[in-house]
Scaffold this motif. Structure first.
Motif, PDB file in Angstrom:
ATOM      1  N   SER A   1       5.964  -9.337   7.060  1.00 15.93           N
ATOM      2  CA  SER A   1       4.649  -9.643   6.479  1.00 15.93           C
ATOM      3  C   SER A   1       4.372  -8.788   5.236  1.00 15.93           C
ATOM      4  CB  SER A   1       3.535  -9.485   7.524  1.00 15.93           C
ATOM      5  OG  SER A   1       3.438  -8.146   7.970  1.00 15.93           O
ATOM      6  N   LEU A   2       5.275  -7.879   4.913  1.00 14.98           N
ATOM      7  CA  LEU A   2       5.134  -7.103   3.664  1.00 14.98           C
ATOM      8  C   LEU A   2       5.465  -8.001   2.475  1.00 14.98           C
ATOM      9  CD1 LEU A   2       6.937  -3.739   4.561  1.00 14.98           C
ATOM     10  CD2 LEU A   2       4.545  -4.011   3.958  1.00 14.98           C
ATOM     11  N   ARG A   3       4.658  -7.895   1.416  1.00 15.27           N
ATOM     12  CA  ARG A   3       4.911  -8.679   0.198  1.00 15.27           C
ATOM     13  C   ARG A   3       5.263  -7.698  -0.924  1.00 15.27           C
ATOM     14  NH1 ARG A   3       4.714 -11.848   3.398  1.00 15.27           N
ATOM     15  NH2 ARG A   3       3.201 -13.429   4.019  1.00 15.27           N
ATOM     16  N   PRO A   4       6.107  -8.135  -1.875  1.00 10.56           N
ATOM     17  CA  PRO A   4       6.555  -7.203  -2.919  1.00 10.56           C
ATOM     18  C   PRO A   4       5.425  -6.596  -3.744  1.00 10.56           C
ATOM     19  CG  PRO A   4       7.647  -9.349  -3.133  1.00 10.56           C
ATOM     20  CD  PRO A   4       6.704  -9.459  -1.993  1.00 10.56           C
ATOM     21  N   GLN A   5       4.283  -7.285  -3.829  1.00  6.47           N
ATOM     22  CA  GLN A   5       3.172  -6.739  -4.637  1.00  6.47           C
ATOM     23  C   GLN A   5       2.397  -5.648  -3.892  1.00  6.47           C
ATOM     24  OE1 GLN A   5       3.317  -9.819  -3.463  1.00  6.47           O
ATOM     25  NE2 GLN A   5       1.358 -10.453  -2.588  1.00  6.47           N
TER      26      GLN A   5
ATOM     27  N   HIS B   1       6.504  -1.187  -4.018  1.00  2.10           N
ATOM     28  CA  HIS B   1       6.444   0.141  -4.636  1.00  2.10           C
ATOM     29  C   HIS B   1       6.047   1.125  -3.533  1.00  2.10           C
ATOM     30  CE1 HIS B   1       5.739   3.134  -7.782  1.00  2.10           C
ATOM     31  NE2 HIS B   1       4.658   3.481  -7.097  1.00  2.10           N
ATOM     32  N   THR B   2       6.712   2.262  -3.470  1.00  2.00           N
ATOM     33  CA  THR B   2       6.396   3.213  -2.390  1.00  2.00           C
ATOM     34  C   THR B   2       5.998   4.585  -2.928  1.00  2.00           C
ATOM     35  OG1 THR B   2       8.690   3.960  -2.163  1.00  2.00           O
ATOM     36  CG2 THR B   2       8.012   2.111  -0.770  1.00  2.00           C
ATOM     37  N   LEU B   3       5.288   5.302  -2.062  1.00  7.63           N
ATOM     38  CA  LEU B   3       4.804   6.652  -2.383  1.00  7.63           C
ATOM     39  C   LEU B   3       5.038   7.502  -1.149  1.00  7.63           C
ATOM     40  CD1 LEU B   3       1.775   6.063  -4.446  1.00  7.63           C
ATOM     41  CD2 LEU B   3       1.936   8.315  -3.499  1.00  7.63           C
ATOM     42  N   ASN B   4       5.731   8.618  -1.289  1.00  4.60           N
ATOM     43  CA  ASN B   4       6.052   9.401  -0.089  1.00  4.60           C
ATOM     44  C   ASN B   4       5.058  10.545   0.147  1.00  4.60           C
ATOM     45  OD1 ASN B   4       6.878  11.704  -1.550  1.00  4.60           O
ATOM     46  ND2 ASN B   4       8.958  10.899  -1.775  1.00  4.60           N
ATOM     47  N   GLY B   5       5.187  11.190   1.306  1.00  3.15           N
ATOM     48  CA  GLY B   5       4.246  12.243   1.708  1.00  3.15           C
ATOM     49  C   GLY B   5       4.330  13.493   0.849  1.00  3.15           C
ATOM     50  N   CYS B   6       5.450  13.663   0.135  1.00  9.87           N
ATOM     51  CA  CYS B   6       5.569  14.836  -0.748  1.00  9.87           C
ATOM     52  C   CYS B   6       4.595  14.729  -1.908  1.00  9.87           C
ATOM     53  CB  CYS B   6       6.989  14.963  -1.299  1.00  9.87           C
ATOM     54  SG  CYS B   6       8.149  15.524  -0.062  1.00  9.87           S
ATOM     55  N   ALA B   7       4.394  13.489  -2.387  1.00 11.51           N
ATOM     56  CA  ALA B   7       3.470  13.280  -3.512  1.00 11.51           C
ATOM     57  C   ALA B   7       2.068  13.727  -3.108  1.00 11.51           C
ATOM     58  CB  ALA B   7       3.477  11.820  -3.913  1.00 11.51           C
ATOM     59  N   MET B   8       1.683  13.384  -1.887  1.00  7.71           N
ATOM     60  CA  MET B   8       0.360  13.760  -1.379  1.00  7.71           C
ATOM     61  C   MET B   8       0.257  15.273  -1.198  1.00  7.71           C
ATOM     62  SD  MET B   8      -1.173  12.476   2.251  1.00  7.71           S
ATOM     63  CE  MET B   8      -2.582  13.243   3.041  1.00  7.71           C
ATOM     64  N   LEU B   9       1.301  15.841  -0.620  1.00  9.30           N
ATOM     65  CA  LEU B   9       1.303  17.280  -0.339  1.00  9.30           C
ATOM     66  C   LEU B   9       1.230  18.108  -1.629  1.00  9.30           C
ATOM     67  CD1 LEU B   9       1.520  19.183   2.104  1.00  9.30           C
ATOM     68  CD2 LEU B   9       3.986  19.231   1.761  1.00  9.30           C
ATOM     69  N   VAL B  10       2.011  17.666  -2.626  1.00  8.72           N
ATOM     70  CA  VAL B  10       2.033  18.397  -3.901  1.00  8.72           C
ATOM     71  C   VAL B  10       0.689  18.272  -4.614  1.00  8.72           C
ATOM     72  CG1 VAL B  10       3.000  18.307  -6.234  1.00  8.72           C
ATOM     73  CG2 VAL B  10       4.524  18.396  -4.250  1.00  8.72           C
ATOM     74  N   ASN B  11       0.128  17.065  -4.608  1.00  8.40           N
ATOM     75  CA  ASN B  11      -1.158  16.882  -5.286  1.00  8.40           C
ATOM     76  C   ASN B  11      -2.285  17.635  -4.589  1.00  8.40           C
ATOM     77  OD1 ASN B  11      -1.157  15.071  -7.742  1.00  8.40           O
ATOM     78  ND2 ASN B  11       0.235  14.004  -6.367  1.00  8.40           N
ATOM     79  N   GLN B  12      -2.189  17.724  -3.267  1.00 10.37           N
ATOM     80  CA  GLN B  12      -3.162  18.508  -2.511  1.00 10.37           C
ATOM     81  C   GLN B  12      -3.050  19.984  -2.922  1.00 10.37           C
ATOM     82  OE1 GLN B  12      -2.978  21.243   0.416  1.00 10.37           O
ATOM     83  NE2 GLN B  12      -1.836  19.631   1.445  1.00 10.37           N
ATOM     84  N   GLY B  13      -1.805  20.451  -3.025  1.00 10.18           N
ATOM     85  CA  GLY B  13      -1.573  21.831  -3.466  1.00 10.18           C
ATOM     86  C   GLY B  13      -2.073  22.061  -4.884  1.00 10.18           C
ATOM     87  N   ALA B  14      -1.906  21.045  -5.731  1.00 16.14           N
ATOM     88  CA  ALA B  14      -2.334  21.168  -7.128  1.00 16.14           C
ATOM     89  C   ALA B  14      -3.862  21.290  -7.213  1.00 16.14           C
ATOM     90  CB  ALA B  14      -1.852  19.957  -7.928  1.00 16.14           C
ATOM     91  N   ILE B  15      -4.546  20.544  -6.376  1.00 15.70           N
ATOM     92  CA  ILE B  15      -6.019  20.632  -6.346  1.00 15.70           C
ATOM     93  C   ILE B  15      -6.437  22.036  -5.901  1.00 15.70           C
ATOM     94  CG2 ILE B  15      -8.071  19.787  -5.105  1.00 15.70           C
ATOM     95  CD1 ILE B  15      -6.521  17.020  -5.008  1.00 15.70           C
ATOM     96  N   ASN B  16      -5.734  22.571  -4.901  1.00 15.88           N
ATOM     97  CA  ASN B  16      -6.056  23.916  -4.406  1.00 15.88           C
ATOM     98  C   ASN B  16      -5.808  24.976  -5.479  1.00 15.88           C
ATOM     99  OD1 ASN B  16      -6.502  22.554  -2.077  1.00 15.88           O
ATOM    100  ND2 ASN B  16      -4.627  23.213  -1.069  1.00 15.88           N
ATOM    101  N   ILE B  17      -4.710  24.837  -6.192  1.00 13.27           N
ATOM    102  CA  ILE B  17      -4.397  25.808  -7.250  1.00 13.27           C
ATOM    103  C   ILE B  17      -5.494  25.832  -8.306  1.00 13.27           C
ATOM    104  CG2 ILE B  17      -2.839  26.175  -9.219  1.00 13.27           C
ATOM    105  CD1 ILE B  17      -0.597  26.075  -7.329  1.00 13.27           C
TER     106      ILE B  17
ATOM    107  N   ALA C   1      10.122  -0.878   3.437  1.00 11.48           N
ATOM    108  CA  ALA C   1       9.226  -1.409   2.396  1.00 11.48           C
ATOM    109  C   ALA C   1       9.980  -1.632   1.081  1.00 11.48           C
ATOM    110  CB  ALA C   1       8.061  -0.446   2.191  1.00 11.48           C
ATOM    111  N   GLN C   2      10.810  -0.678   0.722  1.00 11.60           N
ATOM    112  CA  GLN C   2      11.581  -0.815  -0.521  1.00 11.60           C
ATOM    113  C   GLN C   2      12.519  -2.019  -0.446  1.00 11.60           C
ATOM    114  OE1 GLN C   2      13.264   3.108  -0.785  1.00 11.60           O
ATOM    115  NE2 GLN C   2      11.416   3.947  -1.719  1.00 11.60           N
ATOM    116  N   ASN C   3      13.097  -2.236   0.743  1.00 13.50           N
ATOM    117  CA  ASN C   3      13.990  -3.388   0.917  1.00 13.50           C
ATOM    118  C   ASN C   3      13.274  -4.709   0.697  1.00 13.50           C
ATOM    119  OD1 ASN C   3      16.098  -1.705   1.462  1.00 13.50           O
ATOM    120  ND2 ASN C   3      15.981  -1.929   3.705  1.00 13.50           N
ATOM    121  N   ARG C   4      11.946  -4.685   0.818  1.00  9.68           N
ATOM    122  CA  ARG C   4      11.166  -5.912   0.594  1.00  9.68           C
ATOM    123  C   ARG C   4      10.491  -5.910  -0.770  1.00  9.68           C
ATOM    124  NH1 ARG C   4      11.901  -4.909   5.737  1.00  9.68           N
ATOM    125  NH2 ARG C   4      12.245  -6.664   7.139  1.00  9.68           N
ATOM    126  N   GLY C   5      10.917  -5.001  -1.626  1.00 10.00           N
ATOM    127  CA  GLY C   5      10.463  -5.005  -3.023  1.00 10.00           C
ATOM    128  C   GLY C   5       9.156  -4.272  -3.270  1.00 10.00           C
TER     129      GLY C   5
END
Ligand code: NDP
Length: 283
Positions: free
Chosen positions: A216-220, A245-261, A239-243
């Motif tokens: 049921s995942l769509r590429p968009q 765009h993905t975002l991993n947990g590191c992106a969230m963790l780093v941005n959270q750290g950036a806000i704290n800094i 998800a990537q196999n179905r086309g």
């Protein structure tokens, strides 16, 4: 001659257990890149000692602290000020000291919305499916709602927590929200824009994936995971196999750290350097 300062600024994370908390890796990388001779270290704090630990921020003139399991909720009663978003979420993960007073913020969800922004994924009016209703899910849902999300469908295994989160969103934010009990393989509505796994499914050493009808995942659709370790979960690979765009947990963790800094130093954090340091750590 310039007066020398031998005192180093100190920031900590209070938690229990806390030994395996990797935040120090991104903080060390950031301080080094910013040319700050600051120290970040984890402190094992038991619940009965949390009040004393929080008082030590003031007593020792620390710049601030992170709070992690099991202190994110309990810490609130010991702080002088709490941000609006953190009070709606009902949890604080970051404390900073300003003019001798302690301020509580929750950067978990803001880290997530910042990661979407970083990839130019618009939030306003979009339809979200959120798997999970725990602490991470709550922070993400509230920030998405405050940032103008159109609809959030909370899919959770236990009814109580799921319905509670939907109730919170409907009563405290302008978003549309609904609850789905997750007792079956979940099929995504075709109009879903963003799917987020905010459960702990897939966190090392677990290698399982959320129970979904993956066709049921769509590429968009954009598909996100909060799991930082491993950065590439089987869920994201599906998800990537179905086309998608993905975002991993590191992106969230780093941005959270950036806000704290930014809160602690007033400086813009070197996010790419922080991300590289974290990925190297989880290799
Ligand atoms: P909580 O314990 O508060 O919530 C866990 C959620 O996952 C609950 O909704 C729970 O459902 C659900 N869940 C757990 N196992 C299963 C399963 N087998 N099947 C279905 N649902 C399940 O944890 P947190 O919200 O604090 O943390 C969740 C994850 O988020 C963690 O892995 C953590 O590492 C990650 N995280 C990542 C951050 C980042 O910056 N990348 C920041 C914060 C957290 P139920 O209500 O039914 O128990």
């Amino acid at each position: 001659t310039k007066e020398k300062c031998y005192r180093k600024e100190f920031i900590t994370v209070f938690g229990s257990p806390v030994d395996e908390n990797p935040t120090v890796v991104i903080m060390d990388a950031a301080f080094k890149a910013l040319g700050l001779d600051w120290i970040y270290n984890a402190f094992e704090v038991y619940p009965q000692d949390l009040e004393t630990a929080v008082q030590s921020i003031k007593a020792l003139h620390m710049k601030g602290a992170n709070c992690t399991i099991p202190h994110k909720v309990a810490v609130m009663k010991y702080l002088d000020h709490i941000s609006d978003a953190a009070s709606i979420i009902g949890a604080v993960n970051t404390v900073y000291l300003k003019d001798g007073e302690t301020y509580g913020e929750n950067s978990d969800g803001k880290g997530f919305t910042k990661a979407l922004e970083e990839d130019q994924i618009p939030i306003t009016g979009k339809n979200y499916v959120l798997l999970g209703a725990g602490g991470a899910a709550k922070a993400i849902a509230v920030e998405l709602a405050l940032a103008g999300a159109g609809r959030i469908t909370v899919v959770n295994r236990s009814r109580g927590r799921g319905e509670e989160l939907v109730e919170l969103l409907l009563s405290k934010t302008p978003v549309k929200a609904d609850f789905v009990l997750w007792d079956h393989s979940y099929e995504l509505p075709a109009d879903t824009d963003v799917l987020i796994n905010s459960t702990s499914i897939g966190l090392y050493p677990d290698t399982s994936s959320p129970d979904l009808v993956y066709d049921s995942l769509r590429p968009q659709m954009v598909v996100c995971d909060v799991i930082p370790n491993p950065p590439q979960t089987p869920f994201l690979t599906e998800a990537q196999n179905r086309g998608c765009h993905t975002l991993n947990g590191c992106a969230m963790l780093v941005n959270q750290g950036a806000i704290n800094i930014k809160l602690w130093t007033g400086l813009d954090a070197p996010r790419d350097i922080m991300k590289a340091a974290l990925l190297k750590e989880f290799q």
